[in-house]
Design an enzyme around this catalytic site. Structure first.
Site, PDB file in Angstrom:
ATOM      1  N   THR A 163      19.125   7.007  -7.962  1.00  0.00           N
ATOM      2  CA  THR A 163      18.455   6.109  -7.028  1.00  0.00           C
ATOM      3  C   THR A 163      19.596   5.521  -6.201  1.00  0.00           C
ATOM      4  O   THR A 163      20.750   5.773  -6.496  1.00  0.00           O
ATOM      5  CB  THR A 163      17.706   5.041  -7.851  1.00  0.00           C
ATOM      6  OG1 THR A 163      16.701   5.702  -8.605  1.00  0.00           O
ATOM      7  CG2 THR A 163      17.084   3.952  -7.023  1.00  0.00           C
ATOM      8  N   THR A 171      14.662   5.779  -3.755  1.00  0.00           N
ATOM      9  CA  THR A 171      14.868   6.817  -4.770  1.00  0.00           C
ATOM     10  C   THR A 171      14.068   8.083  -4.497  1.00  0.00           C
ATOM     11  O   THR A 171      13.030   8.052  -3.825  1.00  0.00           O
ATOM     12  CB  THR A 171      14.473   6.272  -6.168  1.00  0.00           C
ATOM     13  OG1 THR A 171      14.858   7.219  -7.159  1.00  0.00           O
ATOM     14  CG2 THR A 171      13.001   5.982  -6.290  1.00  0.00           C
ATOM     15  N   SER A 177       7.763   1.164 -11.524  1.00  0.00           N
ATOM     16  CA  SER A 177       9.187   1.378 -11.246  1.00  0.00           C
ATOM     17  C   SER A 177      10.028   0.316 -11.955  1.00  0.00           C
ATOM     18  O   SER A 177       9.515  -0.704 -12.414  1.00  0.00           O
ATOM     19  CB  SER A 177       9.404   1.263  -9.734  1.00  0.00           C
ATOM     20  OG  SER A 177      10.777   1.267  -9.424  1.00  0.00           O
ATOM     21  N   GLY A 207      19.696   3.419 -11.416  1.00  0.00           N
ATOM     22  CA  GLY A 207      19.962   3.493 -12.865  1.00  0.00           C
ATOM     23  C   GLY A 207      18.718   3.482 -13.722  1.00  0.00           C
ATOM     24  O   GLY A 207      18.802   3.156 -14.911  1.00  0.00           O
TER      25      GLY A 207
HETATM   26  N1  GLY Z   1      12.378   6.234 -10.326  1.00  0.00           N
HETATM   27  C1  GLY Z   1      13.018   5.182 -10.974  1.00  0.00           C
HETATM   28  C2  GLY Z   1      12.288   3.906 -10.856  1.00  0.00           C
HETATM   29  O1  GLY Z   1      11.541   3.731  -9.903  1.00  0.00           O
HETATM   30  O2  GLY Z   1      12.412   3.069 -11.703  1.00  0.00           O
END
Ligand code: GLY
Length: 573
Positions: free
Chosen positions: A383, A401, A454, A475
């Site tokens: 991300t 991301t 998320s 992360g």
């Molecule tokens: N794709 C990682 C998040 O949105 O937490």
């Protein structure tokens, strides 16, 4: 050879070397990443020096933090393609000087054709890789609508020509890739070839090397269309047709109606105080703000200061607070437009007091659940985050991301970009962990047009009405605890920003039931004392990549990129 012939041969040889060198090294190849910068005016911190430069150029031409952050994001889609994107989504916090802080949700959504059990076989078991690779893994992209809405609503110049030209030039002229990018491209080369049965700029014969030129002509064309036509340039016409063709060729389910109906949403941030600081962070469908608030409010009255920095006692309390908040995340959190999440209750003083009271100072609790959660190897850097404070004192904090590195690894051939694999952030089945080892329940089950939960935590902290910290990170599940630790390091332990970002980190996410530690983190005594309290410890190379800006009481800005990402870059105006 005579001397003259020698000279002529040598001149031709040198000219040839020069031409080859120039072709491999465009003008922009001279970049060096810098982790710490100071300025009295404005600051940009992002995942690549070339993207930071785009942002600074926009600020220098009179743009504000929003104009600049939109330019940086489009540039990251070119120079940081593992995470910067137009085929993914994200979240932004914006604090306009003297006004309310606002939040923008441009998270991907599930396509209309999505169903609750779409990743399960006839026996109800998850089909390996279906939610992480290829067309079915992709949610409907939100980045382009989000960035353009932000520009339209809060940009000072609101000028697509200006803010997108940097990205278009980088895509069409190419740029020299860093060692870091070369390593990633080599790592995923076989996935790129398996999933995309055609030539495209990310595959080549042999290995990528530092300094190789990466040119993305089709991406330049798509960016140009967006520059000319706005959101239509992405969600309609040639680009939309290319996405739909990619879906048709790969058994995907995103259709024109999904693209046409995609809309980013403006939201009220999660806002709370912590020891005299005013914190704004991301609301649902990010768990970031709620989990951050729960942990900080549990810890607020506890004597972290006197227990000391990274002692067994302080890490025990932090880990137990994290355990409890991540259990709430797994149990109750999801897209609140689709599921009735009891946000008020979860953030109420009584509830948080009960969470605090549940912590035993001497003993680790046990995380119990019907789950098949194994230990996961965390894949970081996937991300990306950008922090900006401009000359007027406006702050922007944006995390975006594709989910995994290069998302689903599926490339939209005619339009020149990778599609996300964000569908994996839904709970594909209760108790089954996703890429980050996170499990979920009904609140985060798949439904058409729903946004997946998320952990992205773009955050803005103010003190006495002025920006104090702007931060966020990539992360996965470790984003929230990384933001938490930088906040604690600054506000409780009095570290300067560089120390606060560089300090090693720990992480507990309820399940798997262990404290994850960065390699070498904590003393042997602290580790033994934590084990004696009943904690399991597990090491990982690193967790989350913070990009932060601190503004001191005199208005001086310090920007810090994280040494955990070689390409992170901080630079002031
Ligand atoms: N794709 C990682 C998040 O949105 O937490």
């Amino acid at each position: 050879m005579t001397n003259d012939k020698h000279l002529i041969f040598l001149s031709f040889f040198l000219a040839f070397i020069l031409i080859v060198a120039c072709r491999q090294a465009p003008k922009n190849s001279q970049y060096i990443s810098q982790k710490v910068a100071t300025s009295d005016k404005a600051m940009v911190v992002a995942a690549h020096p070339l993207a930071v430069k785009v942002g600074l150029d926009i600020l220098a031409q009179g743009g504000n933090a929003i104009d600049a952050i939109v330019g940086v994001q489009f540039a990251l889609a070119v120079v940081y393609p593992r995470a910067g994107n137009i085929g993914g989504g994200g979240f932004m916090l914006y604090d306009e000087k003297g006004k309310q802080t606002t939040a923008l949700d441009f998270r991907e959504k599930a396509p209309f054709g999505a169903t609750k059990n779409m990743y399960l076989d006839s026996l109800g078991n998850p089909i390996t890789g279906l939610s992480t690779k290829g067309a079915l893994a992709s949610g409907v992209p939100g980045s382009v609508d989000g960035l353009l809405q932000a520009l339209e609503k809060y940009g000072k110049l609101k000028d697509r020509q200006l803010v997108m030209q940097g990205a278009i030039d980088l895509a069409s002229n190419g740029f020299a890739i860093s060692q870091n990018e070369a390593d990633r491209l080599n790592k995923y080369a076989s996935d790129f070839k398996t999933l995309n049965n055609f030539d495209f700029p990310f595959v080549k014969d042999g290995d990528w090397k530092k300094g190789d030129l990466l040119k993305q002509s089709l991406l330049a064309k798509t960016l140009q269309k967006i520059q000319d036509e706005g959101r239509k340039g992405f969600y309609e016409g040639d680009c939309a047709a290319a996405i739909i063709q990619t879906m048709a060729d790969n058994k995907g389910i995103i259709v024109q109606r999904d693209l046409t109906r995609y809309q980013a949403k403006w939201k009220t941030p999660i806002q709370f105080s912590f020891r005299g600081y005013d914190i704004s962070s991301m609301p649902l469908p990010s768990s970031g703000g709620i989990v951050l608030q729960q942990i900080l409010k549990i810890l607020e009255p506890l004597p972290l200061d006197s227990l000391g920095f990274q002692t067994a006692e302080s890490i025990h309390l932090i880990s137990e607070a994290e355990r409890s908040a991540y259990e709430n995340r797994a149990t109750y959190l999801g897209d609140s437009d689709f599921y009735n999440v009891p946000v008020e209750l979860l953030l109420s003083e009584e509830y948080i007091t009960s969470m605090r009271d549940g912590i035993d100072r001497e003993k680790a609790q046990k995380s119990n659940a019907e789950t098949v959660a194994p230990s996961q190897t965390l894949e970081s850097f996937q991300t990306t985050h950008t922090s900006i404070i401009d000359e007027q004192g406006n702050s922007a904090s944006l995390t975006t991301t594709l989910n995994s590195n290069y998302g689903s690894k599926l490339y939209v051939r005619e339009a020149g970009f990778f599609l996300n694999n964000e569908m994996d952030d839904f709970s594909v089945k209760p108790g089954v962990p996703n890429t980050y080892g996170l499990i979920g329940a009904k609140a985060n089950e798949i439904a058409p047009e729903k946004r997946m939960l998320s952990s992205m935590t773009p955050t803005i902290v103010k003190k006495d009405g002025e920006p104090y910290l702007v931060l966020g990170a990539p992360g996965g599940s470790t984003i929230i605890t990384a933001v938490l630790q930088v906040l604690l390091n600054k506000t409780v332990y009095g570290q300067n920003l560089e120390e606060a970002v560089n300090a090693c980190r720990t992480h507990h996410q309820w399940l798997p039931d262990r404290i994850l530690l960065e390699e070498g983190c904590l003393s042997v005594e602290a580790r033994n004392a934590l084990k004696a309290k009943g904690h399991q410890l597990e090491e990982t190379k690193y967790m989350a990549i913070i990009k932060a800006i601190h503004r001191d009481a005199d208005g001086r800005l310090t920007g810090v990129g994280d040494p955990r990402n070689p390409d992170d870059h901080a630079q002031g105006l």
